[in-house]
Design a protein around this motif. Structure first.
Motif, short mmCIF file in Angstrom:
data_model
loop_
_atom_site.label_atom_id
_atom_site.label_comp_id
_atom_site.label_asym_id
_atom_site.label_seq_id
_atom_site.Cartn_x
_atom_site.Cartn_y
_atom_site.Cartn_z
N GLY A 56 -3.18 -41.09 -19.01
CA GLY A 56 -2.91 -40.87 -17.60
C GLY A 56 -4.17 -40.98 -16.74
O GLY A 56 -4.14 -41.54 -15.65
N LEU A 57 -5.29 -40.45 -17.24
CA LEU A 57 -6.55 -40.53 -16.49
C LEU A 57 -7.05 -41.97 -16.39
O LEU A 57 -7.59 -42.37 -15.36
N VAL A 58 -6.85 -42.75 -17.43
CA VAL A 58 -7.24 -44.17 -17.39
C VAL A 58 -6.40 -44.89 -16.34
O VAL A 58 -6.92 -45.65 -15.52
N GLY A 59 -5.11 -44.64 -16.33
CA GLY A 59 -4.24 -45.25 -15.32
C GLY A 59 -4.63 -44.83 -13.91
O GLY A 59 -4.68 -45.66 -12.99
N ARG A 60 -4.93 -43.55 -13.75
CA ARG A 60 -5.37 -43.05 -12.44
C ARG A 60 -6.65 -43.75 -11.98
O ARG A 60 -6.80 -44.11 -10.82
N TYR A 61 -7.57 -43.94 -12.91
CA TYR A 61 -8.83 -44.60 -12.58
C TYR A 61 -8.59 -45.97 -11.97
O TYR A 61 -9.16 -46.33 -10.94
N ILE A 62 -7.70 -46.73 -12.59
CA ILE A 62 -7.41 -48.08 -12.10
C ILE A 62 -6.69 -48.04 -10.76
O ILE A 62 -7.07 -48.71 -9.81
N THR A 63 -5.62 -47.24 -10.67
CA THR A 63 -4.84 -47.22 -9.43
C THR A 63 -5.60 -46.58 -8.28
O THR A 63 -5.41 -46.97 -7.12
N ASP A 64 -6.45 -45.60 -8.54
CA ASP A 64 -7.26 -45.03 -7.46
C ASP A 64 -8.17 -46.09 -6.87
O ASP A 64 -8.39 -46.12 -5.66
N HIS A 65 -8.70 -46.95 -7.70
CA HIS A 65 -9.61 -47.99 -7.20
C HIS A 65 -8.86 -49.12 -6.51
O HIS A 65 -9.28 -49.60 -5.45
N LEU A 66 -7.77 -49.57 -7.09
CA LEU A 66 -7.09 -50.75 -6.57
C LEU A 66 -6.06 -50.44 -5.50
O LEU A 66 -5.57 -51.36 -4.83
N GLY A 67 -5.68 -49.20 -5.34
CA GLY A 67 -4.77 -48.81 -4.26
C GLY A 67 -3.31 -48.87 -4.62
O GLY A 67 -2.92 -49.14 -5.77
N PRO A 68 -2.46 -48.64 -3.62
CA PRO A 68 -1.02 -48.49 -3.84
C PRO A 68 -0.30 -49.77 -4.26
O PRO A 68 0.83 -49.72 -4.69
N ARG A 69 -0.98 -50.90 -4.16
CA ARG A 69 -0.34 -52.16 -4.56
C ARG A 69 -0.56 -52.47 -6.04
O ARG A 69 -0.04 -53.46 -6.55
N ALA A 70 -1.32 -51.64 -6.72
CA ALA A 70 -1.60 -51.87 -8.15
C ALA A 70 -0.41 -51.42 -8.99
O ALA A 70 0.09 -50.30 -8.85
N VAL A 71 0.03 -52.31 -9.86
CA VAL A 71 1.12 -52.00 -10.79
C VAL A 71 0.56 -52.14 -12.20
O VAL A 71 0.14 -53.24 -12.61
N LEU A 72 0.53 -51.04 -12.94
CA LEU A 72 0.04 -51.08 -14.32
C LEU A 72 1.07 -51.80 -15.17
O LEU A 72 2.24 -51.41 -15.21
N ARG A 73 0.64 -52.82 -15.88
CA ARG A 73 1.53 -53.58 -16.75
C ARG A 73 1.36 -53.19 -18.21
O ARG A 73 2.31 -53.21 -18.98
N LYS A 74 0.13 -52.86 -18.59
CA LYS A 74 -0.14 -52.49 -19.98
C LYS A 74 -1.41 -51.65 -20.02
O LYS A 74 -2.39 -51.97 -19.36
#
Length: 142
Positions: A56-74
């Protein structure tokens, strides 16, 4: 966002509360994530963070940086050195591949005793997604 670009680091203080709350939220009731006495009996110096919290923290790291348009695929991660209470995990990331709106980012989370997590996150920037926070497109991603 181009190959070789780095994301700014994110420091995550590893508190006892974070470890226990993450375990409870992910329904991981293993005693090593909430009971210091039983964790010590099993050879650990203290309770330690579970993989689902780390994920969850790894996912947060990516989405916090890339913003609300970021969709985690894998999100594909491996654990190394445990995250114990009182330490700090610093997450860093480097863009390793880019194909249109999709990027692959290599992520490392290090703490005082070594690398806690390494892995790769595949993310798509959805140009049609709403931007409720008004953040716009993160710098360098257009």
């Amino acid at each position: 966002m181009n190959i070789g670009d780095t994301l700014p680091p994110l420091e995550v203080p590893v508190s006892r509360t974070l470890i226990v709350a993450g375990a409870i939220a992910s329904r991981d009731y293993q005693d090593v994530h909430h009971d210091a006495v039983l964790a010590r009996e099993k050879g650990s110096p203290d309770i330690f963070m579970n993989i689902l919290t780390t994920n969850g923290l790894v996912g947060r790291y990516i989405t916090d940086h890339l913003g609300p348009r970021a969709v985690l695929r894998k999100v594909a991660i491996r654990l190394g050195a445990p995250n114990y209470p009182g330490d700090t995990m610093t997450l860093t990331g480097t863009v390793t591949a880019r194909d249109g709106d999709t990027a692959e980012i290599h992520v490392v989370g290090a703490n005082g005793i070594g690398r806690h997590v390494t892995g790769t996150v595949t993310v798509t920037l959805d140009p049609t997604a709403a931007d409720p926070d008004g953040l716009g497109t993160p710098e360098g991603t257009a």
